[in-house]
Write a protein that holds these residues in place. Structure first.
Motif, short mmCIF file in Angstrom:
data_model
loop_
_atom_site.label_atom_id
_atom_site.label_comp_id
_atom_site.label_asym_id
_atom_site.label_seq_id
_atom_site.Cartn_x
_atom_site.Cartn_y
_atom_site.Cartn_z
N ALA A 45 -1.47 15.65 -3.22
CA ALA A 45 -1.21 14.24 -3.51
C ALA A 45 -2.20 13.39 -2.72
N PRO A 46 -2.30 12.08 -3.02
CA PRO A 46 -3.23 11.23 -2.28
C PRO A 46 -2.93 11.19 -0.80
N LYS A 47 -4.01 11.03 0.00
CA LYS A 47 -3.79 10.98 1.44
C LYS A 47 -4.62 9.93 2.16
N LYS A 59 -10.81 2.21 -5.03
CA LYS A 59 -10.83 2.69 -6.42
C LYS A 59 -10.32 4.12 -6.56
N GLY A 60 -9.71 4.64 -5.49
CA GLY A 60 -9.18 5.99 -5.54
C GLY A 60 -8.82 6.48 -4.15
N TYR A 61 -8.47 7.76 -4.06
CA TYR A 61 -8.03 8.34 -2.79
C TYR A 61 -8.58 9.75 -2.63
N TRP A 62 -8.72 10.13 -1.37
CA TRP A 62 -8.90 11.54 -1.05
C TRP A 62 -7.54 12.22 -1.11
N TRP A 63 -7.46 13.32 -1.82
CA TRP A 63 -6.21 14.07 -1.95
C TRP A 63 -6.22 15.26 -1.00
N THR A 76 16.42 10.61 -6.69
CA THR A 76 15.14 10.25 -7.29
C THR A 76 14.02 10.49 -6.28
N ALA A 77 12.99 11.22 -6.70
CA ALA A 77 11.81 11.47 -5.88
C ALA A 77 10.64 10.70 -6.48
N SER A 78 9.80 10.12 -5.62
CA SER A 78 8.70 9.32 -6.14
C SER A 78 7.49 9.36 -5.21
N VAL A 79 6.34 9.05 -5.78
CA VAL A 79 5.12 8.76 -5.04
C VAL A 79 4.68 7.38 -5.53
N PRO A 80 5.09 6.30 -4.84
CA PRO A 80 4.87 4.95 -5.34
C PRO A 80 3.41 4.61 -5.62
N VAL A 81 2.50 5.10 -4.79
CA VAL A 81 1.10 4.74 -4.98
C VAL A 81 0.56 5.22 -6.33
N LEU A 82 1.19 6.26 -6.90
CA LEU A 82 0.79 6.77 -8.20
C LEU A 82 1.69 6.27 -9.33
N GLY A 83 2.77 5.59 -8.97
CA GLY A 83 3.71 5.12 -9.99
C GLY A 83 4.47 6.25 -10.65
N LEU A 84 4.63 7.37 -9.95
CA LEU A 84 5.35 8.52 -10.50
C LEU A 84 6.73 8.64 -9.87
N SER A 85 7.72 8.95 -10.68
CA SER A 85 9.06 9.21 -10.15
C SER A 85 9.80 10.14 -11.10
N ALA A 86 10.77 10.84 -10.55
CA ALA A 86 11.63 11.73 -11.35
C ALA A 86 13.01 11.74 -10.73
#
Length: 348
Positions: free
Chosen positions: A95-97, A144-148, A233-243
């Motif tokens: 994931a992004p770091k 404009k992006g991230y190191w993962w 609910t688990a999420s990574v807000p910076v990517l806008g992903l959740s489940a």
């Protein structure tokens, strides 16, 4: 053994030792050069690990998974479900770091200390500074992006050290490289949320309660108000992903604790119906066969039988990208004492 592996295993040993002292704290971020090793997951009863950006810097928990447990089971009587198969949640993922500036600030002191050897450090500089393939930490792509990097399940399960890809760059809005497995997705988030599900302890109500008689049908039921669907609910807000992973009770299995018994139904599995299992015994039920229960055929003597009641929970996840799937059923139960006495007869 490669320097990267030695470093990662050393960090893991430190993290494991430290975890005993900080069980209630947010997870530490353990790193090693070349990518991999950050401890993932959140803490607390609501949303978990924090993270965010400050100008061109981004703290190391930005890609950590955050958990919303507000709809989870709560209270002293809850516990984790265990998968009824050999399936386990992911041990590690990517994931992004870091932003470019934060990445440079992290790795340059490691290179300067020569802690991993000149050859390794030179390879790293060539990869991230000299343009093979990245130039100057991708500073021209700041914002404009991230190191993962990789994150590790906080319990360090088997396979936690398998995510050993070096740091890689992903532009905002782009998918991560298809050739790298276990990049964060709604599927992985749903599977990680499975590990955070908490459900009520299973103590069935019995009639007769505590002490029963040989060959006397004992009725069993569960409180309808206690057993209801729960979710995390688990999420990574910076990517806008959740489940969101949801667990719903579907059946109760009764193990009498002895082979000298019969169960109702014969399978020992009582199905949930409108949120409850079995029927509460009333005075008019004497002599009837319980829809859920047990009949002991032999006395427990001076001791007791350990009746074990286990609820099976059907579990599935749904992602905010429209994906979703079933996960292995989970089970959680407990044992309770049942004293079985001989029926005393009176001779005249």
């Amino acid at each position: 053994m490669p320097a990267v592996t030695r470093f990662r295993r050393g960090i893991a040993a430190i993290a494991l030792a430290a975890s005993a002292c900080v069980l209630s704290a947010a997870p530490a971020m353990a790193d090693r050069p070349g990518g991999g090793g950050s401890v993932g997951g959140g803490s607390g009863s609501g949303t978990g690990t924090s993270g965010g950006a400050d100008g061109d810097t981004i703290n190391s928990s930005v890609g950590a998974v955050m958990f919303d447990r507000s709809k989870n089971g709560s209270g002293a009587s809850v516990g984790p479900v265990a998968a009824t198969t050999s399936w386990t949640p992911p041990a590690c993922w990517y994931a992004p770091k870091y932003s470019p500036a934060a990445f440079q600030a992290y790795v340059e002191p490691i290179w300067a200390a020569d802690s991993t050897g000149y050859e390794w450090d030179a390879q790293q500089r060539d990869r991230y500074v000299n343009g093979h393939p990245y130039k100057d930490f991708n500073k021209d792509k700041a914002g404009k992006g991230y190191w993962w990097d990789s994150y590790v399940n906080k319990s360090f399960p088997p396979g936690w050290d398998k995510c050993d890809e070096p740091y890689f760059w992903v532009d905002t809005g782009d998918a991560p490289p298809a050739n790298i497995p276990n990049t964060i997705s709604t599927k992985i988030l749903g599977e990680l949320a499975y590990n955070e599900i908490r459900v009520p302890t299973t103590e069935v109500s019995l009639k007769p309660a505590g002490t029963t008689k040989v060959n006397l049908a004992t009725w069993a039921w569960l409180d309808k108000a206690t057993f209801k669907p729960v979710s995390v609910t688990a999420s990574v807000p910076v990517l806008g992903l959740s489940a969101t992973t949801t667990a719903e009770p579907v059946s109760l299995r009764i193990d009498p604790g002895t082979s000298d018994a019969v169960t109702y139904p014969a399978s020992g599995v009582c199905e949930f119906n409108n949120g409850s299992v079995g029927e509460e015994y009333t005075a008019g039920d004497a002599g009837k066969t319980p829809p859920c229960g047990v009949k002991y055929l032999r006395s427990s003597g001076n001791g007791s039988y350990q009746l074990r009641a286990t609820v099976t929970w059907k579990i599935h996840w749904t992602g905010n990208d429209g994906n979703g799937a079933d996960l292995p059923d989970g089970a959680f139960g407990r044992a309770q004492d049942v004293i079985v006495q001989e029926i005393q007869s009176v001779n005249r």
